[in-house]
Design a protein around this motif. Structure first.
Motif, PDB file in Angstrom:
ATOM      1  N   ASP A 168       8.455   1.298   4.905  1.00 17.71           N
ATOM      2  CA  ASP A 168       8.393   1.225   3.685  1.00 17.71           C
ATOM      3  C   ASP A 168       9.494   0.771   2.981  1.00 17.71           C
ATOM      4  O   ASP A 168      10.313   1.638   2.949  1.00 17.71           O
ATOM      5  CB  ASP A 168       7.903   2.507   2.905  1.00 17.71           C
ATOM      6  CG  ASP A 168       7.416   2.356   1.662  1.00 17.71           C
ATOM      7  OD1 ASP A 168       7.764   1.510   0.884  1.00 17.71           O
ATOM      8  OD2 ASP A 168       6.976   3.535   0.815  1.00 17.71           O
ATOM      9  N   SER A 175       0.450   1.476   3.615  1.00 16.82           N
ATOM     10  CA  SER A 175       0.111   0.595   4.457  1.00 16.82           C
ATOM     11  C   SER A 175      -0.899   0.983   5.452  1.00 16.82           C
ATOM     12  O   SER A 175      -0.844   1.937   5.938  1.00 16.82           O
ATOM     13  CB  SER A 175       1.488   0.367   5.196  1.00 16.82           C
ATOM     14  OG  SER A 175       1.208  -0.528   6.118  1.00 16.82           O
ATOM     15  N   TYR A 306       9.744   5.587   7.482  1.00 15.07           N
ATOM     16  CA  TYR A 306       9.023   4.664   8.392  1.00 15.07           C
ATOM     17  C   TYR A 306       8.321   5.637   9.417  1.00 15.07           C
ATOM     18  O   TYR A 306       8.250   6.868   9.337  1.00 15.07           O
ATOM     19  CB  TYR A 306       9.662   3.800   9.141  1.00 15.07           C
ATOM     20  CG  TYR A 306      10.800   4.663  10.137  1.00 15.07           C
ATOM     21  CD1 TYR A 306      10.728   5.243  11.262  1.00 15.07           C
ATOM     22  CD2 TYR A 306      12.223   4.778   9.545  1.00 15.07           C
ATOM     23  CE1 TYR A 306      11.583   5.854  12.081  1.00 15.07           C
ATOM     24  CE2 TYR A 306      13.272   5.593  10.377  1.00 15.07           C
ATOM     25  CZ  TYR A 306      12.948   5.889  11.651  1.00 15.07           C
ATOM     26  OH  TYR A 306      13.824   6.678  12.260  1.00 15.07           O
ATOM     27  N   SER A 319      -1.493  -4.447   9.789  1.00 16.47           N
ATOM     28  CA  SER A 319      -1.185  -3.798   8.850  1.00 16.47           C
ATOM     29  C   SER A 319      -0.686  -4.417   7.640  1.00 16.47           C
ATOM     30  O   SER A 319      -1.055  -5.603   7.566  1.00 16.47           O
ATOM     31  CB  SER A 319       0.616  -3.700   9.300  1.00 16.47           C
ATOM     32  OG  SER A 319       0.890  -2.758  10.365  1.00 16.47           O
ATOM     33  N   ALA A 321       0.222  -4.415   3.219  1.00 15.53           N
ATOM     34  CA  ALA A 321       0.842  -3.746   2.049  1.00 15.53           C
ATOM     35  C   ALA A 321      -0.203  -3.648   0.901  1.00 15.53           C
ATOM     36  O   ALA A 321      -0.371  -4.714   0.352  1.00 15.53           O
ATOM     37  CB  ALA A 321       2.111  -4.828   1.684  1.00 15.53           C
ATOM     38  N   ILE A 337       5.850  -4.253   3.054  1.00 13.60           N
ATOM     39  CA  ILE A 337       5.844  -3.362   4.137  1.00 13.60           C
ATOM     40  C   ILE A 337       6.766  -4.318   5.242  1.00 13.60           C
ATOM     41  O   ILE A 337       6.598  -5.508   5.626  1.00 13.60           O
ATOM     42  CB  ILE A 337       4.625  -3.004   4.608  1.00 13.60           C
ATOM     43  CG1 ILE A 337       4.145  -1.930   3.576  1.00 13.60           C
ATOM     44  CG2 ILE A 337       4.783  -2.489   6.111  1.00 13.60           C
ATOM     45  CD1 ILE A 337       4.795  -0.716   3.740  1.00 13.60           C
TER      46      ILE A 337
END
Length: 742
Positions: A168, A175, A306, A319, A321, A337
């Protein structure tokens, strides 16, 4: 960043960064060394030249030697250092190039143990303005990295053993994450993380570093294990945000994580989904215990927080954001992210974040100085402040460790305790005002259990205060808040005193049980000018050496947290394994057994010993916490005295024991009833192996606290099931503390 005695601390600097050294005095000394990326001397990048060479005997240099070797240097060669000493103002240095600075606080092991050290020193790193995101230092050799722009998602492949770090960047940014088995996709099968299976396997909302650290698929096969987590607040219950969710709030067409995940995974042959199950990293959620609704608030992650996970198979991951800007989950401001993928051989140890207080710099949990001896004996470790400490040892089990402490002797790593040395001509005056005991009566080489309270009489911290000299005290306690309170009080009173935060510089062991004296007798050598082992009464303290006058020095106290005869040893990190080995060798004939925190919890409840956030907590004064024996109201004054005098005249609640008529162990906070009325609550409970029944420490209204009173503990919402019990005094075992005094 504070530098404790014998500590070595690394700071990574880039060109333009400032490094300042604070807290220097005529007695303080700090050594600075600088290195380039090849492990060669680079002090010149700070405008310094080496004046001396590093004296390995005055520092705990294991981490430093390992770093030098890993960066191509030779740890056996002399290291040039710049010595900083005797400055009344902070020293400010500016880096002209990228370098790694190592700072050392030299101290002899004998001076460390005896308290004859200089003050701790602080270092402040002020980065120069950066272009682009400011990211935490890499954890190892990076194979790939990329930024997931806000409101987007990205899929990527990882190989078995690779380590994924999800960062982050700016803080308070969620996320969504999902992983699928690559071999399953090759066969047209979508084997992905299953949140329900994961929660069932780890017995908590989500896994974390330690014993229960894995994400599983629906067949309960592990897919990833969590190595590091600096946030510790995530979600595995909710879906990734969906188009439908935004539509129902009046925002059709709003970008969403489920669609982003679908689009990112499409090239890998993954089927489309309108709603994706996901691991929602950094999303702060919880379940209300009364309504059972899922609650949410702003993310608790800070910039640079993290999660690092090791892939246990070849995986396809995605992943996002999160784009949610309609509620507080992303702090109302979605950001980016960053993802890093490390090679399998990256030496990344398991860790969680630790902060001394909410706004303090983050450190990650460390292995204690005794870890090399503990690791072969157990894999069950849990964080204790900033250290990993054993919970139990499978060769004996919690019950075996318990009986060893009751009948023979145990050794336990207690290095998570906080230690402060209070030094100076006004040391006694400061402690007399801060502590609930009468410190003026505390003789040299004696200790006492005492409390720090606030103005309302609430216990801030408890611990043991040892007097090592007329103007030298050592406070062994549970929290860094002790140091902050003492510093503030010393400043307010204008006192000539220094508070030295020892941090991890004094690892310690508890040797407890009826045969502990016999064990200590085989290893402790004392000089004639300090108390001998036989002269140590309960809460006495001395300075000893291992075996003979040339042996490793250590502080030896007759104290502990078990209610049994016991001792505690405090030593330098460099001597830790040597002292552990001596204890194990000397204790073999007595059946010495390593003990973990699970057995200690059983023993301390039987002994009626208080614990933070259980017996004492916010809103609970010292008497309500059962700690009135440690309060001397005959003293002229101390912080909280007026409130405690008022409260003791008309007490409302008192701490008692409850002998439960079964083996069911109630939960912390369970309500205690007299008929239909709640009259108290459980602060701690366990099953007592000695009493062969469950027991509880309870805080009760004084009207229902008489010994022999029959009460009930409510379970199943406090009403559907009741555990009956009888009020009794505490300790439950050895109420006159004859064992500890033996």
């Amino acid at each position: 960043m504070d530098l404790a005695p014998r500590d070595a601390l690394r700071i990574e600097l880039q060109a333009g960064d400032l490094l300042s050294v604070h807290g220097l005095s005529k007695d303080n000394q700090v050594w600075l060394a600088g290195f380039d990326d090849k492990g060669q001397d680079a002090l010149s990048a700070l405008g310094l030249t080496g004046q001396d060479t590093l004296d390995h005997a005055l520092i705990d240099a294991g981490a430093f030697f390992g770093w030098v070797a890993a960066h191509g240097g030779d740890p056996t060669q002399e290291t040039p250092v710049f010595s900083v000493q005797g400055l009344s103002e902070p020293l400010v240095l500016k880096a002209s190039a990228t370098l790694a600075v190592w700072a050392f606080c030299p101290a002899s092991r004998h001076h460390l143990v005896t308290g004859h050290i200089t003050n701790t020193v602080s270092l402040l790193h002020q980065p120069a303005p950066r272009t682009g995101p400011v990211l935490p230092a890499p954890l190892g050799d990076i194979r790939d990295e990329f930024t997931v722009a806000r409101g987007t998602g990205q899929a990527y492949k990882v190989r078995k053993g690779d380590i994924i770090q999800i960062i982050d960047i700016d803080g308070q940014q969620c996320s969504d994450f999902m992983a699928l088995r690559a071999d399953g996709l090759d066969k047209g099968q979508e084997w992905m993380i299953d949140s329900t299976a994961t929660r069932s396997m780890v017995r908590r909302a989500y896994p974390g570093p330690g014993l229960l650290d894995k994400f599983f698929d629906r067949e309960m096969r592990p897919m990833l294990n969590v190595i590091q987590d600096t946030c510790g607040q995530h979600d595995t219950f909710g879906l990734a945000c969906t188009a439908r969710g935004y539509e129902e709030r009046g925002f059709p067409g709003h970008v969403n994580c489920s669609d982003n995940m679908t689009n990112a995974l499409d090239p890998f042959g993954v089927g489309r989904r309108a709603a994706w199950p996901a691991i929602n990293f950094f999303w702060s959620t919880w379940i209300d215990p009364h309504s059972h609704h899922i609650q949410t608030e702003e993310s608790r992650s800070r910039p640079g927080d993290y999660v690092a996970m090791r892939a246990l198979d070849d995986l396809v991951c995605v992943s996002t954001a999160c784009p949610d800007d309609l509620d507080p989950i992303n702090g109302w401001n979605p950001t980016d992210i960053h993802v890093r993928i490390y090679r399998p051989d990256a030496p990344i140890r398991r860790a969680v974040a630790y902060r001394e207080k909410e706004d303090a710099p983050m450190t990650i949990s460390q292995e204690s100085a005794f870890h090399d001896r503990l690791a072969p004996l157990t894999e069950h470790f849990a964080p204790a402040r900033d250290l990993w400490t054993p919970v139990s040892f499978p060769s004996h089990g919690t019950l075996g460790e318990y009986w060893a402490c009751r009948e023979a002797v145990t050794v336990q790593d207690m290095s998570g305790l906080r230690k402060f040395d209070i030094v100076g001509p006004d040391a006694e005056r400061l402690l007399q005002q801060a502590m609930t005991r009468n410190i003026a009566k505390l003789a040299v080489w004696r200790g006492t259990y005492s409390l720090l309270c606030d103005d309302s009489g609430t216990v801030i911290d408890d611990g043991t205060l040892f007097r090592m000299g007329p103007e030298l005290f050592r406070w062994c306690c549970g929290s860094e808040e002790s140091g902050r309170v003492l510093e503030a009080l010393a400043t307010e009173m204008g006192l000539q005193v220094r508070i030295h935060a020892m941090r991890g510089a004094l690892p310690n062991l508890a040797i407890q049980g009826p045969k502990s004296r016999e064990l200590i007798r085989k290893i402790a050598f004392t000089q004639p000018h300090v108390p001998s082992l036989d002269q140590l009464k309960w809460f006495g303290v001395t300075v000893a050496r291992l075996h003979d006058r040339e042996g490793a020095p250590f502080m030896l106290s007759r104290s502990g947290y078990t209610g049994e005869l016991g001792y505690e040893i405090f030593c330098a990190k460099a001597d830790a394994t040597r002292i552990w080995d001596a204890i194990i060798d000397a204790g073999a004939e007595f059946g010495v057994t390593p003990m973990g925190s699970a057995a200690l919890e059983v023993i301390r409840i039987e002994a009626g010993l208080a614990a933070a956030n259980a017996e004492f907590a916010p809103g609970v004064d010292a008497f309500e916490a059962g700690l009135g024996f440690a309060v001397d109201l005959t003293k002229t004054d101390f912080t909280g005295k007026a409130a405690l005098e008022r409260n003791t005249r008309d007490p409302r609640r008192v701490l008692k024991g409850l002998l439960i008529n079964c083996d069911d162990v109630p939960a912390h906070g369970a309500p205690v009833f007299a008929g239909e009325r709640q009259v108290g609550q459980v602060t701690s409970a366990t099953r007592s192996p000695s009493l062969e029944r469950a027991i509880a420490i309870v805080r009760l209204a004084v009207e229902h606290a008489e010994d022999g009173t029959e009460l009930e503990i409510g379970q199943l919402d406090g009403r559907m099931k009741r555990l009956t019990g009888t009020v009794t005094g505490i300790p439950f075992i050895d109420p006159q503390r004859k064992r500890a005094r033996a």
